[in-house]
Write an enzyme that holds these catalytic residues in place. Structure first.
Site, PDB file in Angstrom:
ATOM      1  CB  SER A 166      36.279 -12.683  -7.237  1.00 38.84           C
ATOM      2  OG  SER A 166      35.923 -12.377  -5.899  1.00 38.84           O
ATOM      3  CE1 TYR A 215      32.862 -12.274  -0.129  1.00 43.06           C
ATOM      4  CE2 TYR A 215      35.090 -12.852  -0.809  1.00 43.06           C
ATOM      5  CZ  TYR A 215      34.179 -12.564   0.188  1.00 43.06           C
ATOM      6  OH  TYR A 215      34.573 -12.562   1.507  1.00 43.06           O
ATOM      7  CG  HIS A 216      37.833 -11.008  -3.231  1.00 39.10           C
ATOM      8  ND1 HIS A 216      37.889 -12.153  -3.991  1.00 39.10           N
ATOM      9  CD2 HIS A 216      38.262 -11.363  -1.994  1.00 39.10           C
ATOM     10  CE1 HIS A 216      38.350 -13.156  -3.259  1.00 39.10           C
ATOM     11  NE2 HIS A 216      38.577 -12.700  -2.039  1.00 39.10           N
TER      12      HIS A 216
END
Length: 384
Positions: free
Chosen positions: A179, A181-182
């Site tokens: 993602s 985010y990751h």
């Protein structure tokens, strides 16, 4: 030891601050209340009522006699970061202060850009403050096991020895995040390792698995010290969703085949891992990585564990997976570093019965059923 906890109003930041304070350290916290604003944006709330930071700090002084000074501001404001580091003079900085939800980063372009900018630039400001004010400060950064993805080889503890065309080298383990985010966590890891290499910073990167639980030895001393319990489809965990569904008499909703496997750990183990990392700092110039997890479960195994331990009848339903992820994969993680420092793990099966089921039962009247269903799809760049 003087410890500054960034994101000290959050799910993990607050109980970590209490744990370190209770263990005899001088602790200060920094927050801009962004996590509370996400709740307002999404129409969600913690299942367990939580107090504002001023109340929390006052109650902790009341029950422990210890003060936790709070600094309110944003890590994107470099002047604020520098001022706090100079004023508080920490020996260690624990960095929780990032947008932490993969689904939130995948809502749309705006949320992806916000997550990348907020997380990466905030961390760079912290790095520069340490390098320019006091390079002896030990940076303890919360990473994620999601940085690695689900490779078809064993996941090493941050570093890997490779041989290619007859030559060998030690390199950071390859990353394959799932993602935006990751991806920010991967960027953070690379930036911090670079800072250790060129500036001689000392840093510990805690690649943490999924955390479960809501109570620690400190938060149970007064209800006003409680930390969050997130269950919505954006910030909540699959385990929290399953427990709530069981308590409400609803089927557990497994995404896809349920073979998605992740590392997990109890919140009490999380705060202890932070203590161990702080009290055993990395060397100058060292980028140290710990895989912070104690057990691993597939989503299907989690659902089955809830059905086996919950005191009532529970069914399991399988839904189309809204995420882009392998639903069946190899998963074998090395995680010896923190155990060698003395971590004594709790087990999920015990925590479910001892605290999670009772907490949900007591607060199930606060559940917003609409927030349990997934609304963000990885495959759609135009999520509403």
């Amino acid at each position: 030891m003087r410890v500054l906890v960034l994101g000290g109003d959050g799910y993990l930041g607050w109980p970590t601050a209490l744990h370190l304070s209770d263990c005899g350290h001088d602790v200060g916290v920094v927050d801009n209340y962004a996590r509370r604003k996400y709740d307002e944006e999404l129409g969600s709330q913690s299942l367990v009522p939580i107090e504002d930071l001023d109340t929390r700090v006052a109650v902790w002084k009341e029950v422990s006699g210890k003060e936790i000074p709070a600094f309110v501001g944003d890590l994107l404001d470099a002047d604020f970061v520098y001022r706090v580091v100079r004023e508080y003079e920490p020996d260690a900085i624990i960095h929780f202060a990032e947008q932490r939800a993969a689904p939130y980063s995948m809502i749309d372009r705006e949320h992806a850009v916000y997550t990348q900018h907020n997380n990466v630039i905030g961390t760079l400001n912290v790095m520069y403050a340490i390098a320019e004010i006091n390079p002896e400060i030990h940076l303890v950064k919360l990473g994620t096991m999601g940085e690695y993805g689900t490779p078809n080889i064993d996941i090493e503890e941050g570093w890997i020895e490779i041989e290619h065309n007859g030559r060998k080298d030690r390199m950071l383990y390859p990353k394959k995040p799932g993602s935006f985010y990751h991806l920010t966590k991967v960027h953070d890891s690379h930036n911090i390792e670079f800072g250790c290499r060129i500036w001689g910073l000392r840093a510990t990167d805690l690649n943490q698995g999924v955390v479960y639980g809501q109570q620690t030895d400190q938060t149970v001393r007064d209800p006003r010290l409680a930390t969050r319990f997130d269950y919505d489809a954006v910030f909540g965990t699959v385990l929290n969703r399953f427990i709530i569904q069981a308590a409400l008499g609803q089927p557990l909703t497994v995404y896809g085949k349920g073979g998605q496997t992740r590392g997990m750990l109890d919140i009490r183990d999380t705060v202890e891992c932070l203590r161990l990392a702080v009290e055993n700092p990395a060397d100058r110039g060292e980028f140290r990585v710990f895989n912070q997890m104690t057990e691993s479960f597939s989503v299907k195994q989690l659902a089955e564990l809830v059905t086996e331990t919950y005191p009532g009848s529970v069914e399991i339903n399988y839904l189309e997976n809204p995420r882009w992820e392998l639903e069946e994969h190899y998963y074998n993680v090395k995680h010896t570093g923190l155990l060698e420092l003395g971590l004594k793990p709790h087990l999920l099966s015990d925590t479910l019965i001892e605290s999670l089921f009772p907490i949900v039962e007591e607060n199930k009247h606060r559940v917003n059923l609409d927030n349990l269903l997934p609304k963000v799809k990885w495959s759609n760049a135009k999520n509403s």
